[in-house]
Design a protein around this motif. Structure first.
Motif, PDB file in Angstrom:
ATOM      1  N   ASN A 187       0.848  -1.186   0.000  1.00 57.62           N
ATOM      2  CA  ASN A 187       0.000   0.000   0.000  1.00 57.62           C
ATOM      3  C   ASN A 187       0.887   1.241   0.000  1.00 57.62           C
ATOM      4  O   ASN A 187       2.077   1.182   0.343  1.00 57.62           O
ATOM      5  CB  ASN A 187      -0.908   0.020   1.239  1.00 57.62           C
ATOM      6  N   GLU A 188       0.309   2.344  -0.388  1.00 60.72           N
ATOM      7  CA  GLU A 188       1.029   3.615  -0.346  1.00 60.72           C
ATOM      8  C   GLU A 188       1.545   3.867   1.074  1.00 60.72           C
ATOM      9  O   GLU A 188       0.813   3.734   2.054  1.00 60.72           O
ATOM     10  CB  GLU A 188       0.092   4.754  -0.769  1.00 60.72           C
ATOM     11  N   GLY A 189       2.837   4.175   1.175  1.00 58.01           N
ATOM     12  CA  GLY A 189       3.430   4.466   2.471  1.00 58.01           C
ATOM     13  C   GLY A 189       4.044   3.278   3.177  1.00 58.01           C
ATOM     14  O   GLY A 189       4.676   3.443   4.229  1.00 58.01           O
ATOM     15  N   ASP A 190       3.882   2.063   2.621  1.00 58.73           N
ATOM     16  CA  ASP A 190       4.470   0.875   3.255  1.00 58.73           C
ATOM     17  C   ASP A 190       5.996   0.919   3.172  1.00 58.73           C
ATOM     18  O   ASP A 190       6.575   1.396   2.182  1.00 58.73           O
ATOM     19  CB  ASP A 190       3.981  -0.402   2.566  1.00 58.73           C
ATOM     20  N   LEU A 191       6.638   0.379   4.192  1.00 61.54           N
ATOM     21  CA  LEU A 191       8.092   0.235   4.199  1.00 61.54           C
ATOM     22  C   LEU A 191       8.440  -1.142   3.645  1.00 61.54           C
ATOM     23  O   LEU A 191       7.883  -2.151   4.082  1.00 61.54           O
ATOM     24  CB  LEU A 191       8.639   0.380   5.619  1.00 61.54           C
ATOM     25  N   VAL A 192       9.349  -1.197   2.667  1.00 61.25           N
ATOM     26  CA  VAL A 192       9.728  -2.474   2.059  1.00 61.25           C
ATOM     27  C   VAL A 192      11.232  -2.669   2.152  1.00 61.25           C
ATOM     28  O   VAL A 192      12.005  -1.709   2.217  1.00 61.25           O
ATOM     29  CB  VAL A 192       9.289  -2.547   0.580  1.00 61.25           C
ATOM     30  N   GLU A 193      11.629  -3.944   2.158  1.00 64.06           N
ATOM     31  CA  GLU A 193      13.033  -4.325   2.136  1.00 64.06           C
ATOM     32  C   GLU A 193      13.370  -4.858   0.743  1.00 64.06           C
ATOM     33  O   GLU A 193      12.479  -5.205  -0.040  1.00 64.06           O
ATOM     34  CB  GLU A 193      13.304  -5.411   3.186  1.00 64.06           C
ATOM     35  N   VAL A 194      14.646  -4.940   0.449  1.00 64.48           N
ATOM     36  CA  VAL A 194      15.074  -5.495  -0.836  1.00 64.48           C
ATOM     37  C   VAL A 194      14.557  -6.927  -0.974  1.00 64.48           C
ATOM     38  O   VAL A 194      14.722  -7.750  -0.071  1.00 64.48           O
ATOM     39  CB  VAL A 194      16.614  -5.479  -0.953  1.00 64.48           C
ATOM     40  N   GLY A 195      13.905  -7.214  -2.096  1.00 62.01           N
ATOM     41  CA  GLY A 195      13.391  -8.559  -2.338  1.00 62.01           C
ATOM     42  C   GLY A 195      11.952  -8.765  -1.930  1.00 62.01           C
ATOM     43  O   GLY A 195      11.375  -9.824  -2.214  1.00 62.01           O
ATOM     44  N   VAL A 215      15.651  -0.632  -0.273  1.00 59.79           N
ATOM     45  CA  VAL A 215      14.918  -0.369   0.970  1.00 59.79           C
ATOM     46  C   VAL A 215      14.291   1.013   0.862  1.00 59.79           C
ATOM     47  O   VAL A 215      14.931   1.966   0.411  1.00 59.79           O
ATOM     48  CB  VAL A 215      15.864  -0.425   2.182  1.00 59.79           C
ATOM     49  N   GLY A 216      13.031   1.122   1.259  1.00 62.84           N
ATOM     50  CA  GLY A 216      12.402   2.428   1.206  1.00 62.84           C
ATOM     51  C   GLY A 216      10.912   2.366   1.439  1.00 62.84           C
ATOM     52  O   GLY A 216      10.370   1.343   1.875  1.00 62.84           O
ATOM     53  N   VAL A 217      10.262   3.472   1.107  1.00 68.51           N
ATOM     54  CA  VAL A 217       8.824   3.624   1.327  1.00 68.51           C
ATOM     55  C   VAL A 217       8.118   3.696  -0.026  1.00 68.51           C
ATOM     56  O   VAL A 217       8.577   4.390  -0.944  1.00 68.51           O
ATOM     57  CB  VAL A 217       8.532   4.898   2.147  1.00 68.51           C
ATOM     58  N   ILE A 218       7.012   2.975  -0.148  1.00 71.10           N
ATOM     59  CA  ILE A 218       6.232   2.977  -1.384  1.00 71.10           C
ATOM     60  C   ILE A 218       5.571   4.340  -1.568  1.00 71.10           C
ATOM     61  O   ILE A 218       4.895   4.855  -0.673  1.00 71.10           O
ATOM     62  CB  ILE A 218       5.151   1.880  -1.364  1.00 71.10           C
ATOM     63  N   SER A 219       5.775   4.908  -2.764  1.00 74.00           N
ATOM     64  CA  SER A 219       5.207   6.215  -3.080  1.00 74.00           C
ATOM     65  C   SER A 219       4.732   6.211  -4.527  1.00 74.00           C
ATOM     66  O   SER A 219       5.225   5.442  -5.355  1.00 74.00           O
ATOM     67  CB  SER A 219       6.260   7.310  -2.873  1.00 74.00           C
ATOM     68  N   ASN A 220       3.758   7.058  -4.823  1.00 73.19           N
ATOM     69  CA  ASN A 220       3.231   7.197  -6.194  1.00 73.19           C
ATOM     70  C   ASN A 220       2.789   5.853  -6.770  1.00 73.19           C
ATOM     71  O   ASN A 220       3.071   5.534  -7.931  1.00 73.19           O
ATOM     72  CB  ASN A 220       4.279   7.833  -7.118  1.00 73.19           C
ATOM     73  N   LEU A 221       2.097   5.073  -5.973  1.00 71.83           N
ATOM     74  CA  LEU A 221       1.619   3.763  -6.413  1.00 71.83           C
ATOM     75  C   LEU A 221       0.487   3.955  -7.425  1.00 71.83           C
ATOM     76  O   LEU A 221      -0.626   4.344  -7.067  1.00 71.83           O
ATOM     77  CB  LEU A 221       1.131   2.953  -5.210  1.00 71.83           C
ATOM     78  N   GLY A 232       8.132  -0.877 -19.477  1.00 71.92           N
ATOM     79  CA  GLY A 232       8.726   0.406 -19.132  1.00 71.92           C
ATOM     80  C   GLY A 232       7.825   1.330 -18.342  1.00 71.92           C
ATOM     81  O   GLY A 232       8.251   2.415 -17.949  1.00 71.92           O
ATOM     82  N   THR A 233       6.575   0.914 -18.085  1.00 70.09           N
ATOM     83  CA  THR A 233       5.652   1.749 -17.315  1.00 70.09           C
ATOM     84  C   THR A 233       6.066   1.791 -15.846  1.00 70.09           C
ATOM     85  O   THR A 233       6.299   0.749 -15.228  1.00 70.09           O
ATOM     86  CB  THR A 233       4.215   1.203 -17.415  1.00 70.09           C
ATOM     87  N   ALA A 234       6.155   2.987 -15.280  1.00 68.61           N
ATOM     88  CA  ALA A 234       6.464   3.130 -13.854  1.00 68.61           C
ATOM     89  C   ALA A 234       5.229   2.758 -13.041  1.00 68.61           C
ATOM     90  O   ALA A 234       4.152   3.324 -13.226  1.00 68.61           O
ATOM     91  CB  ALA A 234       6.894   4.555 -13.553  1.00 68.61           C
ATOM     92  N   LEU A 235       5.377   1.800 -12.148  1.00 71.15           N
ATOM     93  CA  LEU A 235       4.251   1.308 -11.353  1.00 71.15           C
ATOM     94  C   LEU A 235       4.210   1.939  -9.966  1.00 71.15           C
ATOM     95  O   LEU A 235       3.138   2.082  -9.382  1.00 71.15           O
ATOM     96  CB  LEU A 235       4.330  -0.214 -11.238  1.00 71.15           C
ATOM     97  N   CYS A 236       5.372   2.279  -9.450  1.00 70.97           N
ATOM     98  CA  CYS A 236       5.453   2.967  -8.169  1.00 70.97           C
ATOM     99  C   CYS A 236       6.885   3.449  -7.977  1.00 70.97           C
ATOM    100  O   CYS A 236       7.782   3.096  -8.751  1.00 70.97           O
ATOM    101  CB  CYS A 236       5.026   2.069  -7.002  1.00 70.97           C
ATOM    102  N   ASP A 237       7.086   4.259  -6.962  1.00 71.87           N
ATOM    103  CA  ASP A 237       8.427   4.669  -6.560  1.00 71.87           C
ATOM    104  C   ASP A 237       8.739   4.069  -5.199  1.00 71.87           C
ATOM    105  O   ASP A 237       7.835   3.844  -4.384  1.00 71.87           O
ATOM    106  CB  ASP A 237       8.535   6.194  -6.473  1.00 71.87           C
ATOM    107  N   ILE A 238      10.008   3.798  -4.981  1.00 68.46           N
ATOM    108  CA  ILE A 238      10.468   3.399  -3.649  1.00 68.46           C
ATOM    109  C   ILE A 238      11.468   4.459  -3.214  1.00 68.46           C
ATOM    110  O   ILE A 238      12.590   4.524  -3.728  1.00 68.46           O
ATOM    111  CB  ILE A 238      11.113   2.003  -3.661  1.00 68.46           C
ATOM    112  N   ILE A 239      11.026   5.320  -2.317  1.00 63.50           N
ATOM    113  CA  ILE A 239      11.855   6.450  -1.906  1.00 63.50           C
ATOM    114  C   ILE A 239      12.527   6.151  -0.570  1.00 63.50           C
ATOM    115  O   ILE A 239      12.071   5.299   0.198  1.00 63.50           O
ATOM    116  CB  ILE A 239      11.019   7.744  -1.812  1.00 63.50           C
ATOM    117  N   ASP A 240      13.609   6.849  -0.320  1.00 62.31           N
ATOM    118  CA  ASP A 240      14.336   6.636   0.930  1.00 62.31           C
ATOM    119  C   ASP A 240      13.452   6.959   2.124  1.00 62.31           C
ATOM    120  O   ASP A 240      12.702   7.945   2.117  1.00 62.31           O
ATOM    121  CB  ASP A 240      15.587   7.509   0.964  1.00 62.31           C
ATOM    122  N   ALA A 241      13.550   6.113   3.126  1.00 59.60           N
ATOM    123  CA  ALA A 241      12.728   6.304   4.325  1.00 59.60           C
ATOM    124  C   ALA A 241      13.224   7.498   5.128  1.00 59.60           C
ATOM    125  O   ALA A 241      14.406   7.801   5.144  1.00 59.60           O
ATOM    126  CB  ALA A 241      12.766   5.038   5.174  1.00 59.60           C
TER     127      ALA A 241
END
Length: 241
Positions: A187-195, A215-221, A232-241
């Motif tokens: 979900n938007e705002g979730d914290l994810v780890e590599v993998g 590692v980061g936070v889900i953004s622009n989902l 090539g479509t961007a599905l979401c961003d993973i930004i630094d926490a």
């Protein structure tokens, strides 16, 4: 020996590759048979199985069948989308298959040295001239046939756009292929780890999981279940926490 000619890209881990067939040349000759349901100009969608054709080659001996298969695969040309033809050609040059016969069920995953480049569409010539026209006219009761010649053709080469390698670029998680979003694991705002699993795509009856590349936070989902996305479509961003 049977070869399954699938619409998949061996140079990109056999990702499904829907597209429009722009060239379709099948082989012939002794011991060569092709079962197919497509022809030049057909569009292969992502909603069905990736199998385009089966090439079946026979010979009096295994060695003869392999030689016939090499020739048949060299003559078999499909363009407009990636196919498994390059993989089959590579296998027939692998001593583990042709000489030592040391292949086994998981040989491709464990030992095959895949140096096959990712598919790139061939340049498509676009003709800018019209074909000659043949006209019939009547003057004073007499019938005349007239040929209107087109100007000398001018051929321009347009290279098809290359798809992005897929996966991740910077913060963005992009689709590596054309497919349908079947699952969103975050979900938007979730914290994810590599993998960590982020999204699952489906194309040609095959699922492709997309994992977090940093590692980061889900953004622009922007992914939506059921939506079809292009490579090539961007599905979401993973930004630094």
């Amino acid at each position: 020996i049977e070869f399954r000619i699938n619409g998949e890209d061996p140079g990109r881990s056999f990702l499904p590759a829907p597209g429009r067939i722009t060239e379709w040349v099948i082989p012939t000759g002794p011991g060569v048979r092709v079962d197919a349901g497509f022809r030049n100009g057909d569009t292969i969608g992502g909603n069905f199985d990736s199998l385009l054709a089966k090439l079946i080659v026979t010979g009096a001996t295994r060695e003869q069948a392999i030689e016939r298969a090499r020739r048949a695969l060299a003559e078999f040309n499909v363009d407009g989308l990636a196919t498994a033809l390059t993989f089959h050609r590579a296998i027939l040059e692998d001593p583990a298959f042709t000489e030592e016969f040391k292949v086994y069920t998981s040989y491709i995953e464990n030992e095959f040295n895949n140096q096959i480049p990712a598919y790139q569409a061939s340049a498509i010539p676009l003709q800018t001239h019209m074909a000659p026209e043949y006209l019939v006219t009547e003057v004073n009761g007499k019938r005349f046939e007239i040929v209107v010649h087109a100007p000398k053709p001018v051929v321009k080469r347009h290279r098809a756009k290359q798809s992005m390698a897929g996966g991740a670029g910077g913060a963005a998680l992009v689709s590596p292929m054309q497919g349908t979003v079947v699952k969103i694991a975050v979900n938007e705002g979730d914290l994810v780890e590599v993998g960590d699993l982020v999204i699952v795509l489906e194309a040609m009856k095959m699922e492709q999981p997309l994992m977090a590349h940093k590692v980061g936070v889900i953004s622009n989902l922007s992914a939506v279940i059921g939506a079809t996305v292009s490579s090539g479509t961007a599905l979401c961003d993973i930004i630094d926490a």
